[in-house]
Scaffold this motif. Sequence first.
Motif, PDB file in Angstrom:
ATOM      1  N   GLU A 171      60.395 -11.076  40.756  1.00 38.34           N
ATOM      2  CA  GLU A 171      60.312  -9.677  41.203  1.00 38.34           C
ATOM      3  C   GLU A 171      58.905  -8.968  40.928  1.00 38.34           C
ATOM      4  N   LEU A 172      57.993  -9.693  40.072  1.00 39.07           N
ATOM      5  CA  LEU A 172      56.769  -9.193  39.676  1.00 39.07           C
ATOM      6  C   LEU A 172      55.818 -10.058  39.871  1.00 39.07           C
ATOM      7  N   CYS A 173      55.098  -9.758  40.926  1.00 38.71           N
ATOM      8  CA  CYS A 173      53.891 -10.772  41.560  1.00 38.71           C
ATOM      9  C   CYS A 173      52.607  -9.839  41.702  1.00 38.71           C
ATOM     10  N   HIS A 174      51.594 -10.372  41.430  1.00 37.15           N
ATOM     11  CA  HIS A 174      49.945  -9.985  41.785  1.00 37.15           C
ATOM     12  C   HIS A 174      49.269 -11.109  42.201  1.00 37.15           C
ATOM     13  N   GLU A 175      48.393 -10.638  43.287  1.00 35.73           N
ATOM     14  CA  GLU A 175      47.465 -11.540  43.720  1.00 35.73           C
ATOM     15  C   GLU A 175      46.182 -12.219  42.860  1.00 35.73           C
ATOM     16  N   ASP A 176      45.985 -11.323  42.009  1.00 36.66           N
ATOM     17  CA  ASP A 176      45.288 -11.782  40.847  1.00 36.66           C
ATOM     18  C   ASP A 176      45.255 -10.797  39.722  1.00 36.66           C
ATOM     19  N   TYR A 177      44.141 -10.947  38.775  1.00 38.89           N
ATOM     20  CA  TYR A 177      44.246 -10.018  37.527  1.00 38.89           C
ATOM     21  C   TYR A 177      43.420  -8.832  37.354  1.00 38.89           C
ATOM     22  N   THR A 178      42.863  -8.494  38.738  1.00 41.30           N
ATOM     23  CA  THR A 178      41.850  -7.556  38.879  1.00 41.30           C
ATOM     24  C   THR A 178      42.374  -6.130  38.265  1.00 41.30           C
ATOM     25  N   ASN A 179      43.431  -5.801  38.707  1.00 40.29           N
ATOM     26  CA  ASN A 179      43.972  -4.555  38.448  1.00 40.29           C
ATOM     27  C   ASN A 179      44.787  -4.812  36.965  1.00 40.29           C
ATOM     28  N   LEU A 180      44.128  -4.756  35.909  1.00 41.08           N
ATOM     29  CA  LEU A 180      44.814  -5.172  34.385  1.00 41.08           C
ATOM     30  C   LEU A 180      45.909  -4.248  34.055  1.00 41.08           C
ATOM     31  N   ASP A 181      45.865  -3.224  34.491  1.00 41.34           N
ATOM     32  CA  ASP A 181      46.873  -2.183  34.024  1.00 41.34           C
ATOM     33  C   ASP A 181      48.100  -2.530  34.650  1.00 41.34           C
ATOM     34  N   GLU A 182      48.097  -2.823  35.990  1.00 44.39           N
ATOM     35  CA  GLU A 182      49.215  -3.061  36.794  1.00 44.39           C
ATOM     36  C   GLU A 182      49.936  -4.659  36.065  1.00 44.39           C
ATOM     37  N   VAL A 183      49.205  -5.419  35.906  1.00 47.72           N
ATOM     38  CA  VAL A 183      49.584  -6.845  35.142  1.00 47.72           C
ATOM     39  C   VAL A 183      50.161  -6.608  34.028  1.00 47.72           C
ATOM     40  N   LEU A 184      49.326  -5.913  32.993  1.00 46.70           N
ATOM     41  CA  LEU A 184      50.120  -5.576  31.724  1.00 46.70           C
ATOM     42  C   LEU A 184      51.421  -4.897  31.872  1.00 46.70           C
ATOM     43  N   SER A 185      51.387  -3.987  32.918  1.00 43.32           N
ATOM     44  CA  SER A 185      52.611  -3.306  32.939  1.00 43.32           C
ATOM     45  C   SER A 185      53.556  -4.029  33.279  1.00 43.32           C
ATOM     46  N   SER A 186      53.400  -5.246  33.859  1.00 43.97           N
ATOM     47  CA  SER A 186      54.440  -6.225  34.580  1.00 43.97           C
ATOM     48  C   SER A 186      54.868  -7.205  33.241  1.00 43.97           C
ATOM     49  N   LEU A 187      53.923  -7.283  32.527  1.00 43.04           N
ATOM     50  CA  LEU A 187      54.361  -7.863  31.108  1.00 43.04           C
ATOM     51  C   LEU A 187      55.011  -7.313  30.319  1.00 43.04           C
ATOM     52  N   THR A 188      54.644  -5.794  30.269  1.00 48.26           N
ATOM     53  CA  THR A 188      55.632  -4.933  29.330  1.00 48.26           C
ATOM     54  C   THR A 188      56.993  -4.961  29.960  1.00 48.26           C
ATOM     55  N   GLU A 189      57.110  -4.881  31.343  1.00 50.96           N
ATOM     56  CA  GLU A 189      58.191  -4.946  31.861  1.00 50.96           C
ATOM     57  C   GLU A 189      59.384  -6.068  31.554  1.00 50.96           C
ATOM     58  N   VAL A 190      58.540  -7.288  31.542  1.00 51.29           N
ATOM     59  CA  VAL A 190      59.408  -8.372  31.328  1.00 51.29           C
ATOM     60  C   VAL A 190      59.911  -8.275  29.785  1.00 51.29           C
ATOM     61  N   PHE A 191      58.776  -7.924  28.997  1.00 61.04           N
ATOM     62  CA  PHE A 191      59.156  -7.912  27.542  1.00 61.04           C
ATOM     63  C   PHE A 191      60.115  -6.906  27.441  1.00 61.04           C
ATOM     64  N   GLY A 192      60.396  -5.793  27.931  1.00 70.27           N
ATOM     65  CA  GLY A 192      61.174  -4.482  27.771  1.00 70.27           C
ATOM     66  C   GLY A 192      60.884  -3.985  26.561  1.00 70.27           C
ATOM     67  N   ALA A 193      61.940  -3.636  25.939  1.00 67.38           N
ATOM     68  CA  ALA A 193      61.834  -2.866  24.757  1.00 67.38           C
ATOM     69  C   ALA A 193      61.709  -3.712  23.438  1.00 67.38           C
ATOM     70  N   MET A 194      61.757  -4.956  23.792  1.00 72.17           N
ATOM     71  CA  MET A 194      61.452  -6.071  22.374  1.00 72.17           C
ATOM     72  C   MET A 194      60.538  -5.766  21.579  1.00 72.17           C
ATOM     73  N   SER A 195      60.696  -5.951  20.140  1.00 72.02           N
ATOM     74  CA  SER A 195      59.670  -6.159  19.455  1.00 72.02           C
ATOM     75  C   SER A 195      59.570  -7.574  18.525  1.00 72.02           C
ATOM     76  N   GLY A 196      58.380  -7.591  18.041  1.00 73.24           N
ATOM     77  CA  GLY A 196      58.255  -9.177  17.377  1.00 73.24           C
ATOM     78  C   GLY A 196      57.013  -9.584  18.094  1.00 73.24           C
ATOM     79  N   VAL A 197      56.911 -11.032  17.888  1.00 74.04           N
ATOM     80  CA  VAL A 197      55.703 -11.728  18.274  1.00 74.04           C
ATOM     81  C   VAL A 197      56.270 -12.381  19.728  1.00 74.04           C
ATOM     82  N   ASN A 198      55.282 -11.986  20.556  1.00 71.61           N
ATOM     83  CA  ASN A 198      55.571 -12.608  21.930  1.00 71.61           C
ATOM     84  C   ASN A 198      54.600 -13.692  22.222  1.00 71.61           C
ATOM     85  N   ALA A 199      54.754 -14.386  23.460  1.00 72.54           N
ATOM     86  CA  ALA A 199      53.975 -15.394  24.056  1.00 72.54           C
ATOM     87  C   ALA A 199      53.733 -15.188  25.417  1.00 72.54           C
TER      88      ALA A 199
END
Length: 199
Positions: A171-199
């Motif tokens: 569901e979450l795909c990017h051609e590369d990492y140039t738009n850091l905000d979008e990539v990090l937004s995808s990362l946050t979306e996957v993590f969701g509202a979880m807290s703690g240590v992530n990898a």
Amino acid sequence: DVYKRQYAYITSSGVTPEAICRATGRTATNSQVKEVELRVLTYLEQRLHNSPSDFMEVPGASMFIKRLRNLDNTAIAIATGCWHSEAMFKLGASALDIRGITLATGDDNKSREEIMTISAERALTASGVSQFESIVYFGDGIWDLEASRSLDYGFVGIGEHLNALRNAGAELCHEDYTNLDEVLSSLTEVFGAMSGVNA
């Protein structure tokens, strides 16, 4: 994916002995596999000399790693199906700074799932925590997506094969990492509202 159906394990340490066995009708020896590895490294050296641009980092990768390093409660690890020598050559040629980042390769296991698990375990040890609350894998192949599903990891697709990844359910795909905000937004979306240590 046709290539995946042809081999049991889509890693350098998995494909090579299987291909040798098919070609010779005999179980591959360690020396035969090592010879192939050395030939691959020779090919990579020649390719780097002739086409250095082929080894450039995925655009934005360095900045992405830098941003991840600055995130709290986040660990970074690399899992690749390449041999260790092959992976280090490619990483060195790309000039990516991977200091302090744990690494697992095809030398550790021929199974991509096992390589990913080993990489996460090494990141746990390096982080000094007992477990990760969630893990997200960034990959460019169908086998990366399937391995992530098998391990119950989150997944973000990166690279040139986005249509294939999307067709396979990513569901979450990017051609590369140039738009850091979008990539990090995808990362946050996957993590969701979880807290703690992530990898």
